[in-house]
Enzyme design. Structure first.
Site, PDB file in Angstrom:
ATOM      1  CD  GLU A  12      -1.707  -2.433   1.287  1.00 25.48           C
ATOM      2  OE1 GLU A  12      -0.561  -2.686   1.719  1.00 25.48           O
ATOM      3  OE2 GLU A  12      -2.539  -3.327   0.992  1.00 25.48           O
ATOM      4  CG  HIS A  31     -10.170  -8.076   6.036  1.00 24.61           C
ATOM      5  ND1 HIS A  31      -9.438  -8.785   6.952  1.00 24.61           N
ATOM      6  CD2 HIS A  31      -9.461  -8.110   4.880  1.00 24.61           C
ATOM      7  CE1 HIS A  31      -8.334  -9.245   6.377  1.00 24.61           C
ATOM      8  NE2 HIS A  31      -8.324  -8.847   5.114  1.00 24.61           N
TER       9      HIS A  31
END
Length: 793
Positions: A59, A128
């Site tokens: 990321e 998540h």
């Protein structure tokens, strides 16, 4: 205006921006394959992989590359797959992107959009499922937007791409398949402009993202109680349209702020402080905040449902501002100073959590169901019509029949004591069958609006499970012994048939559902409307063998019951003397490229691959095969779940007539009476459920049960209801290739004839007319003998 889903609205906005400006690029993990939610599906085909760029799983690197590209004159749209992972990109985002313009004295701009997905409710657990937008609002130089519907998703994306600075675009996973109107020409939505979603006079509800829909539900309840609530969607958090919120509070004198994120330190606190400073004299009650408890998102479905705030909490908070309920205050942690009143939802959640930890440690149509005269009049299913269980492809060239009716079809609302029916359905990451039951529920709503069961309404109870045998057993007992349902209809579970068939049989219950496990087909008290993955996968293999493949490789999800599925395909293939190999892959699939390569290598040139996955997982494999130039080396087929326009559209024209999908049910736009009614019911009662084979199954199961119940003379009890289910025979419907039946038999596979469909121009169309599933499978052979004894052709 045309309707589309939230996910397709995002995709369309990206598509239009890339078509209009070659500086716009897309980058992120698996974006060339469509990403985890298909928000970039097909872009690589249209614009090439130099503009739709797959990245490593880093990321920080993705964000750094995007910042550099933006400073070099491009307009990148990067995707961080889940907002939980934005932690790994915060240095690049907060210290570079947000500050480059200032620290360069205005010489540098960073016109980039960071897309990410947040939100709970999808059984994704603590890493998540978070909502972390509040962190980002604390960084000067970043704009933060959170669209709540498809039109705003498209319009705000257009504005974000055109913005000269960095914009964080937060999408909620739970909204992706919500439908809404989006203009033919996407209209940019100004960043920093709130929307009054519903006008009111008594209380203002400011809601973010998914909570806008929950606020509207709460407003409906309040309206029924004589309270007029105004609902405002800020749409963007930075900049915040404080003027619109304050103006509303000055009219209503009360404020509730609702977001899914943890209440402690959430955006709601900042909005409350701003409003209190600007409109203190106009407030007649303390501001109420609704948010999640100060705890990680739990994995347990029951706990997660308690954890995630919704319309009940908003309704309670609104009543509190009017003095009609005890003030709630936002849920927070217990430390940090003086005592604070605790949110009741958090108190319930904490109590349940403590118990579990202790245990660990120690529709109004004159249509819904047939009348007595035509209970067998769903069109006969000669498959001249193109079959499409998830498509809108034109059906065969034959006159459109009049739609079937719902229940009594009299347009009168049913009253009186409800007749209870129930279902048990698997719902977990990578495997979710709940829309089958939701489609059944939609049909029952239609029946209730059309006279019910001889005047009485149906109450339909949907239970979900996560392949825990103890949980599944308790749900069956709850339905039968506590809820006292008269029948089990619409169940679709990986393990319910296996765990509960003996219990159901002992209790005298005969299930009408969708089958997966072998016990759904090989026991006397289950009769599915589908033929199931074993026989559907075998049907897909039959199609490839007709085309002369040299070997069949079968790949499916690594979940319970797959050995039974594999056996049916193997027997069918080996009966034709063709080599066979079986593989399994864990879902969700993480490395589709490796899976596709493995399958093609196993099949060899001239071989065939049969997939048995849900559409999103199959899509990953097929797109990975195409990306690596492997698609044409073998022939590809898929079981029924792939029969959806979603897949056909996402794959693009290169897969036209190159993928062969077994279709257990007819095309969804067929002109038969039941197909027409099916579309009408979903449009009226369940517009968020996609048209496709899953929803067709639920509709058909409910329709069969309704017709059986309507034929009962006298009291409707578990005994009379289940006897009526067993007595069903010759139930004709255009949705199936042959009439459906139950009957007193040791096994039930009434659906054993089906079609093949294939993608064409973004739709699924019929490729092969109805054909018999091979009797090389002994279960099919036994069923055909049973049918002969019963006089069924």
């Amino acid at each position: 205006m045309p309707e589309t889903t939230y996910v397709k609205a995002v995709l369309r906005a990206l598509d239009e921006a890339m078509a209009a400006d070659e500086r716009v690029i897309v980058l992120g993990e698996d974006v060339a394959e469509g990403g985890p939610y298909t928000t970039t599906a097909g872009l690589a085909d249209r614009y090439g992989r130099d503009r739709v760029i797959n990245t490593p799983i880093s990321e920080s690197a993705i964000t750094g590359v995007a910042i550099g590209a933006a400073q070099s004159g491009l307009r990148p749209v990067l995707e961080i797959m889940f907002i939980d992972f934005i932690t790994l990109a915060l240095d690049q985002l907060a210290n570079q992107a947000a500050k480059a313009h200032l620290m360069s004295g205005g010489q540098l701009t960073v016109p980039m959009v960071l897309r990410t997905q947040g939100g709970a409710g999808q059984r994704g657990a603590a890493q998540h499922s978070q909502s972390l937008e509040a962190w980002l609002t604390h960084v000067p130089g970043l704009k933060v937007v959170m669209p709540a519907d498809p039109a705003d998703a498209a319009g705000l994306m257009a504005s974000a791409i055109a913005d000269p600075g960095p914009v964080v675009f937060v999408e909620h996973k739970g909204l992706y398949f919500q439908r809404g109107e989006v203009p033919d020409a996407i209209e940019p939505v100004p960043i920093g402009e709130a929307r009054i979603v519903r006008e009111g006079r008594d209380v203002t509800i400011v809601a973010l993202s998914r909570m806008v829909g929950e606020a509207l539900k709460a407003a409906d309840r309040l309206a029924a109680e004589g309270i007029s609530a105004e609902v405002i969607d800020p749409r963007t958090l930075v900049p915040l349209d404080l003027e619109a919120i304050v103006g509303s509070v000055q009219r209503t004198n009360r404020l509730v702020i609702a977001h899914e994120a943890v209440a402690h330190g959430g955006v709601g606190g900042e909005i409350a402080a701003e409003v209190q400073a600007a409109a203190f004299d106009h407030l007649d009650a303390p501001i109420e905040r609704v948010g999640a408890p100060f705890a990680p998102v739990p994995l347990s479905p029951h706990l997660e449902d308690l954890y995630v705030p919704g319309s009940d909490e908003i309704h309670e908070a609104a009543l509190a501002t009017l003095g009609k309920a005890e003030p709630r205050r936002s849920a927070t942690h217990d430390g940090g100073g003086g005592a604070m009143r605790m949110d009741p939802g958090w108190r319930r959640f904490r109590s349940v959590l403590a118990v579990m930890l202790a245990a660990v440690l120690a529709f109004t149509f004159a249509a819904c169901g047939d009348s007595d005269e035509d209970s067998d009049t769903g069109a006969s299913t000669s498959a001249a019509a193109p079959a499409d269980t998830g498509a809108s492809t034109a059906a065969a060239e034959e006159p459109a029949a009049e739609a079937s009716k719902c229940g009594l079809g009299n347009g009168e609302k049913a009253t009186g004591e409800p007749i209870k029916l129930g279902s048990v359905n698997t719902k977990q990451p990578g495997t979710d069958f709940s829309e089958i039951a939701l489609a059944a529920e939609a049909y029952f709503k239609c029946v209730n609006d059309n006279g019910g069961i001889n005047g009485r309404p149906i109450e339909y109870i949907i239970e979900t499970e996560q392949t825990d045998p103890g949980q599944v057993a308790s749900l069956a007992k709850k339905l039968v012994e506590t809820e006292k349902v008269v029948g089990i209809v619409g169940s679709t579970s990986l393990i319910d048939c296996a765990v509960n068939h003996q219990y159901y049989e002992k209790q005298g219950y005969y299930v009408i559902g969708s089958g997966i496990a072998p016990e759904c087909y090989t026991t006397p008290n289950h009769a599915p409307v589908n033929m199931g993955p074993r026989h559907s996968s075998a049907g897909a293999a039959q199609e490839l063998m007709k085309q002369g493949v040299k070997k069949i490789v079968f790949d499916q999800s690594n979940v319970p019951g797959t050995e039974y599925i594999d056996e049916g395909v193997r027997l069918t293939v080996e009966a034709e003397g063709i080599p066979y190999e079986s593989l399994k892959d864990n879902v969700p699939i993480q490395d589709a490229n490796s899976v596709a390569l493995k399958l093609v290598q196993a099949a060899g040139d001239g071989g065939g691959v049969v997939l048995n996955f849900t559409p999103p997982e199959a899509l990953k494999i097929l797109q990975a095969a195409e990306q690596q130039g492997l698609a044409e080396r073998v022939k590809w087929a898929c079981s029924t779940p792939c029969n959806t326009d979603f897949l056909a559209e996402a794959l693009g024209s290169s897969w036209d007539e190159q993928l062969f999908v077994n279709a257990e049910l007819n095309l969804i736009d067929a002109d038969g009476p039941d197909s027409q009614l099916y579309r009408q019911v979903l449009e009226q009662y369940a517009p968020d459920i996609p048209l496709g084979s899953f929803s067709q199954m639920g509709f058909l199961e409910a329709r069969i049960a309704t017709e059986a119940l309507l034929g009962i003379e006298g009291d409707i009890t578990p005994q009379t209801a289940n006897a009526a289910f067993v007595d069903v025979t010759g139930f004709e419907t255009d949705i199936l290739c042959k009439p459906w039946y139950y009957g007193d038999a040791p096994l039930h596979i009434p659906n054993n004839v089906d079609r093949t469909v294939t993608p064409k121009e973004g739709k699924m169309v019929q490729y092969t007319d109805c054909f018999d599933i091979s009797e090389a499978d002994p279960y099919i052979k036994d069923v055909r003998e049973i049918e002969a004894d019963m006089g069924i052709e």
